[in-house]
Scaffold this motif. Structure first.
Motif, PDB file in Angstrom:
ATOM      1  N   MET A 283       0.846  -1.179   0.000  1.00 51.89           N
ATOM      2  CA  MET A 283       0.000   0.000   0.000  1.00 51.89           C
ATOM      3  C   MET A 283       0.893   1.245   0.000  1.00 51.89           C
ATOM      4  N   THR A 284       0.607   2.183  -0.886  1.00 50.73           N
ATOM      5  CA  THR A 284       1.344   3.443  -0.922  1.00 50.73           C
ATOM      6  C   THR A 284       0.373   4.591  -0.774  1.00 50.73           C
ATOM      7  N   SER A 285       0.844   5.670  -0.198  1.00 51.19           N
ATOM      8  CA  SER A 285       0.001   6.846  -0.015  1.00 51.19           C
ATOM      9  C   SER A 285       0.117   7.745  -1.240  1.00 51.19           C
ATOM     10  N   ILE A 286      -0.574   8.859  -1.210  1.00 53.37           N
ATOM     11  CA  ILE A 286      -0.493   9.808  -2.324  1.00 53.37           C
ATOM     12  C   ILE A 286       0.893  10.419  -2.426  1.00 53.37           C
ATOM     13  N   PHE A 287       1.676  10.347  -1.359  1.00 51.85           N
ATOM     14  CA  PHE A 287       3.036  10.871  -1.369  1.00 51.85           C
ATOM     15  C   PHE A 287       4.028   9.822  -1.852  1.00 51.85           C
ATOM     16  N   GLY A 288       3.567   8.620  -2.125  1.00 51.52           N
ATOM     17  CA  GLY A 288       4.440   7.558  -2.580  1.00 51.52           C
ATOM     18  C   GLY A 288       5.291   6.968  -1.473  1.00 51.52           C
ATOM     19  N   VAL A 289       4.859   7.131  -0.227  1.00 57.43           N
ATOM     20  CA  VAL A 289       5.615   6.622   0.915  1.00 57.43           C
ATOM     21  C   VAL A 289       4.887   5.416   1.485  1.00 57.43           C
ATOM     22  N   SER A 290       5.586   4.321   1.597  1.00 51.61           N
ATOM     23  CA  SER A 290       5.023   3.126   2.201  1.00 51.61           C
ATOM     24  C   SER A 290       4.905   3.343   3.710  1.00 51.61           C
ATOM     25  N   PRO A 291       3.878   2.788   4.366  1.00 51.06           N
ATOM     26  CA  PRO A 291       3.773   2.918   5.820  1.00 51.06           C
ATOM     27  C   PRO A 291       5.017   2.381   6.534  1.00 51.06           C
ATOM     28  N   HIS A 292       5.711   1.430   5.926  1.00 55.95           N
ATOM     29  CA  HIS A 292       6.910   0.877   6.540  1.00 55.95           C
ATOM     30  C   HIS A 292       8.059   1.870   6.546  1.00 55.95           C
ATOM     31  N   ASP A 293       8.029   2.860   5.665  1.00 54.99           N
ATOM     32  CA  ASP A 293       9.082   3.864   5.623  1.00 54.99           C
ATOM     33  C   ASP A 293       8.956   4.864   6.769  1.00 54.99           C
ATOM     34  N   LEU A 294       7.857   4.839   7.495  1.00 53.99           N
ATOM     35  CA  LEU A 294       7.617   5.782   8.586  1.00 53.99           C
ATOM     36  C   LEU A 294       8.074   5.235   9.932  1.00 53.99           C
ATOM     37  N   ARG A 295       8.601   4.044   9.952  1.00 53.25           N
ATOM     38  CA  ARG A 295       8.968   3.422  11.222  1.00 53.25           C
ATOM     39  C   ARG A 295       9.951   4.257  12.041  1.00 53.25           C
ATOM     40  N   GLY A 296      10.884   4.930  11.378  1.00 50.25           N
ATOM     41  CA  GLY A 296      11.859   5.749  12.097  1.00 50.25           C
ATOM     42  C   GLY A 296      11.206   6.896  12.849  1.00 50.25           C
ATOM     43  N   ALA A 297      10.088   7.393  12.334  1.00 48.78           N
ATOM     44  CA  ALA A 297       9.387   8.497  12.995  1.00 48.78           C
ATOM     45  C   ALA A 297       8.767   8.056  14.309  1.00 48.78           C
ATOM     46  N   PHE A 298       8.496   6.773  14.437  1.00 47.80           N
ATOM     47  CA  PHE A 298       7.840   6.260  15.637  1.00 47.80           C
ATOM     48  C   PHE A 298       8.828   5.673  16.638  1.00 47.80           C
ATOM     49  N   ARG A 299      10.109   5.930  16.413  1.00 46.07           N
ATOM     50  CA  ARG A 299      11.126   5.432  17.338  1.00 46.07           C
ATOM     51  C   ARG A 299      10.871   6.019  18.724  1.00 46.07           C
ATOM     52  N   ARG A 300      10.862   5.160  19.724  1.00 48.78           N
ATOM     53  CA  ARG A 300      10.626   5.530  21.121  1.00 48.78           C
ATOM     54  C   ARG A 300       9.177   5.979  21.374  1.00 48.78           C
ATOM     55  N   PHE A 301       8.250   5.420  20.601  1.00 45.20           N
ATOM     56  CA  PHE A 301       6.818   5.653  20.803  1.00 45.20           C
ATOM     57  C   PHE A 301       6.083   4.325  20.746  1.00 45.20           C
ATOM     58  N   TYR A 302       5.058   4.195  21.572  1.00 46.02           N
ATOM     59  CA  TYR A 302       4.144   3.064  21.491  1.00 46.02           C
ATOM     60  C   TYR A 302       2.987   3.526  20.629  1.00 46.02           C
ATOM     61  N   VAL A 303       2.751   2.875  19.492  1.00 43.28           N
ATOM     62  CA  VAL A 303       1.745   3.323  18.514  1.00 43.28           C
ATOM     63  C   VAL A 303       0.662   2.257  18.385  1.00 43.28           C
ATOM     64  N   TRP A 304      -0.590   2.701  18.328  1.00 43.50           N
ATOM     65  CA  TRP A 304      -1.702   1.787  18.110  1.00 43.50           C
ATOM     66  C   TRP A 304      -2.833   2.522  17.417  1.00 43.50           C
ATOM     67  N   ARG A 305      -3.765   1.756  16.898  1.00 41.13           N
ATOM     68  CA  ARG A 305      -4.939   2.322  16.228  1.00 41.13           C
ATOM     69  C   ARG A 305      -6.150   2.075  17.106  1.00 41.13           C
TER      70      ARG A 305
END
Length: 89
Positions: free
Chosen positions: A1-23
């Motif tokens: 799955m890619t977004s309109i920006f062409g970024v895979s959700p897996h490419d965002l993992r570094g942004a969530f470093r040291r965070f607990y993330v959930w939906r």
């Protein structure tokens, strides 16, 4: 799955470093910083929990909060030092 920006959700993992993330149950993404915040960090304005409609928005919010927390730590570390050339009373 890619977004309109062409970024895979897996490419965002570094942004969530040291965070607990959930939906959440209504589809809202949430994140809490790790380790738990101190009272001083909360008073400085670091948020206990972040919320966003999309993963990309949450990535920006997490990156911003991580920077804010780093600035707080920097201020705490260097606030006690006396600048060179000054004599402390």
């Amino acid at each position: 799955m890619t977004s309109i920006f062409g970024v895979s959700p897996h490419d965002l993992r570094g942004a969530f470093r040291r965070f607990y993330v959930w939906r959440g149950q209504f589809g809202v993404w949430r994140a809490r910083p790790l380790p738990k915040l101190t009272a001083d960090e909360i008073a400085y304005g670091v948020k206990l929990q972040l919320e966003a409609d999309t993963l990309l928005e949450l990535a920006f919010a997490c990156a911003w909060q991580r920077c804010r927390r780093n600035v707080f730590r920097y201020l705490q570390e260097y606030a006690e030092e006396v600048p060179s050339g000054h004599v402390s009373p």
